[in-house]
Write an enzyme that holds these catalytic residues in place. Structure first.
Site, PDB file in Angstrom:
ATOM      1  N   GLU A  65     -37.277  11.940  43.541  1.00  0.00           N
ATOM      2  CA  GLU A  65     -38.324  11.548  42.590  1.00  0.00           C
ATOM      3  C   GLU A  65     -38.189  12.298  41.263  1.00  0.00           C
ATOM      4  OE1 GLU A  65     -41.846  10.847  45.865  1.00  0.00           O
ATOM      5  OE2 GLU A  65     -41.294  12.883  45.309  1.00  0.00           O
ATOM      6  N   GLN A 149     -43.782  25.204  53.577  1.00  0.00           N
ATOM      7  CA  GLN A 149     -44.945  25.366  52.697  1.00  0.00           C
ATOM      8  C   GLN A 149     -46.033  26.254  53.302  1.00  0.00           C
ATOM      9  OE1 GLN A 149     -44.510  23.736  49.702  1.00  0.00           O
ATOM     10  NE2 GLN A 149     -42.640  22.889  50.600  1.00  0.00           N
ATOM     11  N   ASP A 236     -47.234  11.900  51.601  1.00  0.00           N
ATOM     12  CA  ASP A 236     -46.971  11.860  50.166  1.00  0.00           C
ATOM     13  C   ASP A 236     -45.906  10.846  49.784  1.00  0.00           C
ATOM     14  OD1 ASP A 236     -44.843  13.150  51.259  1.00  0.00           O
ATOM     15  OD2 ASP A 236     -44.909  14.928  49.993  1.00  0.00           O
TER      16      ASP A 236
END
Ligand code: NAD
Length: 349
Positions: A65, A149, A236
């Site tokens: 992306e 994360q 996401d």
């Protein structure tokens, strides 16, 4: 260091090694708080920014992306991938780098690694949002998905929300053990749990941060009680979600940029006109945040370009006077701007 137009063609570059040195120089928690301040400040001036859903190139294995934005003076973009199967090959699920440029002359003013920085900015965004939406006195978080994360998410909630206890669960016990080990001695009570239900026991904040390219059900409707704040990080991408639709229907949903979240977030499962609140509106007092103790607030996080812009801006402002960057010869800079060819000729061996 300011964002004034650069009169030199050398571009400051922050490598992974230097990013890690900078994080330790500033301190992880102060840096998470600093990043959250920059992100919140940029959310408060939301209308100034050029905004577009990120440009995604999908494959069977993952996604690559580009995430651009500009505030009219500074332009930024991030390149980021998401490849859930990568960890099996010893590679990261998410890697990234990004750039800031001067809108006035188009010259880049910073190039930076953003794999570490993305983990920091995602965690800072989660905690900044939870600070405004989580129930009063929230001090316990269920952390479902204990991958790359997870420690950042836990520490940001400690630094900004006052989290005292984190309850970890991952389908892979080795990941749970890794996160528990890493968080030991960081000022949090850490508990490794054997099921998501056990992790959620007594938690006022539930973070889902798993990686699987499918419509997963990390939280089913009957698992979620009233009054909690859900920080949904891992859904996401189109076809990649974590929450049952029933959870969404019982929640007040907060998003970054609806045009992107409706494509990528949990709300891709809902009708296109399902009401959501934009987080910048809460921060600028235009929309309410949590309005009752029983309410389920849900941050349907997908990660938006402005957060990366804020993070790069923070780095740009904090590398001045340090050794944590190098100057890159990235831009051709002929003495006569129109004599690019002459510059090449003069460089002949
Ligand atoms: P990672 O691959 O390092 O960790 C994901 C973990 O989830 C793994 O340990 C895996 O075993 C675990 N997992 C998978 N299915 C599970 C399940 N059903 N229950 C419990 N655990 C499960 O990935 P990461 O870098 O930590 O990223 C996590 C997710 O967050 C990814 O989906 C990524 O795309 C997303 N992400 C979102 C943002 C954002 O801004 N919203 C930013 C960065 C990453």
């Amino acid at each position: 260091m300011t964002l004034a137009p650069s009169d030199k063609a050398l571009v400051p570059f922050v490598s992974v090694d230097n990013m890690m040195k900078l994080v330790h120089h500033i301190g992880i928690e102060p840096m998470l708080r600093g990043l959250a301040d920059y992100i919140e400040a940029d959310f408060r001036r939301w209308n100034l920014f050029d905004k577009t859903p990120r440009i995604a190139s999908h494959s069977d294995e993952g996604v690559i992306e580009l995430m651009p934005t500009s505030d009219g003076e500074v332009y930024g973009f991030k390149y980021v991938n998401g490849h859930p199967k990568n960890t099996k090959a010893g590679l990261q699920t998410v890697t990234a780098f990004g750039l800031l440029a001067n809108v006035g002359n188009g010259y880049p003013v910073l190039l930076s690694e953003m794999t570490v920085l993305t983990a920091l900015r995602t965690a800072a965004t989660s905690a900044m949002v939870a600070k405004h939406l989580a129930p009063k006195g929230a001090d316990t978080m269920a952390m479902i998905g204990a991958g790359a994360q997870s420690e950042f998410q836990s520490l940001a909630m400690k630094a900004l929300v006052g989290l005292k206890s984190v309850r970890l669960y991952d389908t892979d016990p080795a990941a749970t053990a890794k996160a528990a080990r890493n968080l030991t001695g960081m000022g949090l009570e850490v508990l490794a749990c054997r099921s998501p239900e056990a992790a959620m026991d007594g938690a006022q904040i539930i973070t889902t941060c798993t990686a699987d390219k499918q419509y997963a059900t990390i939280l089913s409707d009957n698992m979620v009680g009233s009054g909690v704040h859900i920080n949904a990080i891992g859904g996401d991408c189109p076809g990649k979600t974590e929450l049952a639709a029933g959870v969404l229907n019982r929640s007040t949903i907060f998003v970054e940029y609806p045009e992107q979240t409706r494509i990528e977030g949990e709300i891709q499962q809902l009708d296109a006109d399902h009401p959501v609140t934009e987080m910048w509106q809460v921060l600028s007092g235009e929309a309410p945040g949590r309005t009752s103790a029983e309410q389920i607030t849900l941050f349907d996080s997908v990660g938006f370009a402005i957060e990366d812009f804020s993070a790069l801006r923070y780095i740009r402002d904090h590398i001045g006077g340090t050794d944590y960057y190098m100057d890159l010869d990235l831009l051709a800079d002929p003495d006569d701007p129109r004599d690019l060819f002459g510059m090449l000729q003069r460089a002949a061996p």
